[in-house]
Motif scaffolding. Structure first.
Motif: not given
Length: 210
Positions: A4-5, A2, A31, A13-15, A11, A33, A7, A57
């Motif tokens: 980390t962006v 994953c 956040d 992001n593990c999409s 956030r 994801l 922000y 999400n």
């Protein structure tokens, strides 16, 4: 895997990472994801620590909607503003149904478990209330109880120390009376008022003189 962006917040992001279970999540995440993974459920309590969460999400995951989905359903219903509502992938009769919109009628096998748990809690609370009420009743009964002793009878349940007079001349007489033969009078009538007062204040005992 994953990332980390940068922000205003954190956030995660593990999409599209092929995740089958949720990773450990830090409470500072704002956040999260998790779309397009292989998640089938969310363990109870896993999202409760995310008090700063503003976006979640979970779309695109093959969630299996049985009793194990109840926690996620309740969480989504409480946090509609921060979540992109995922849908069920199985069983077939619930496919494509938003998880947040599932009702108890959609999960009939889980309703009996909830009912049994409710009944158990109700019985436990009733027993606890009964025990508390019994304890309070016993305390009230003890406070209102009156013990009656006849002064013409002998009683061995009290220590001589609590019956001792505060006056030196009476203390000498009492010491002698407890050491003498049991056929002699137990109490000196001169200190009777003081003894009655001590028994009433220290032992909650009222003596009625015949």
């Amino acid at each position: 895997m994953c990332t980390t962006v940068p922000y205003k917040g954190v956030r995660l992001n593990c999409s599209s990472q092929g995740l089958r279970t949720l990773p450990q999540l830090h409470a500072s995440i704002t956040d999260l994801l998790l779309e397009n993974n292989l998640l089938t459920t969310v363990p109870p309590g896993h999202l409760d620590t995310l008090t700063n969460l503003r976006l979640l999400n979970l779309s695109g995951n093959p969630f299996h909607c049985d009793c194990g989905i109840l926690y996620l359903r309740q969480w989504l219903q409480r946090n509609k503003a921060v979540s992109v509502s995922p849908v069920c992938a199985s069983p077939p009769e619930l496919a494509h149904r938003p998880i947040a919109e599932l009702t108890d009628a959609d999960l009939p096998s889980c309703a009996s478990d909830s009912c049994s748990e409710w009944l158990y809690n109700a019985i436990l609370c009733s027993m606890l209330c009964f025990l508390i009420g019994l304890l309070l009743w016993c305390v009230q009964l003890a406070r209102n109880s009156t013990f009656i002793l006849g002064i013409d009878e002998r009683h061995t349940g009290f220590e001589a120390e609590s019956l001792r007079s505060l006056k030196p001349k009476h203390r000498a007489r009492v010491r002698c009376s407890f050491g003498d033969d049991m056929d002699k009078p137990l109490l000196n009538m001169d200190i009777l008022p003081q003894i009655l007062d001590v028994l009433h204040k220290q032992h909650n005992i009222k003596i009625k003189v015949p």
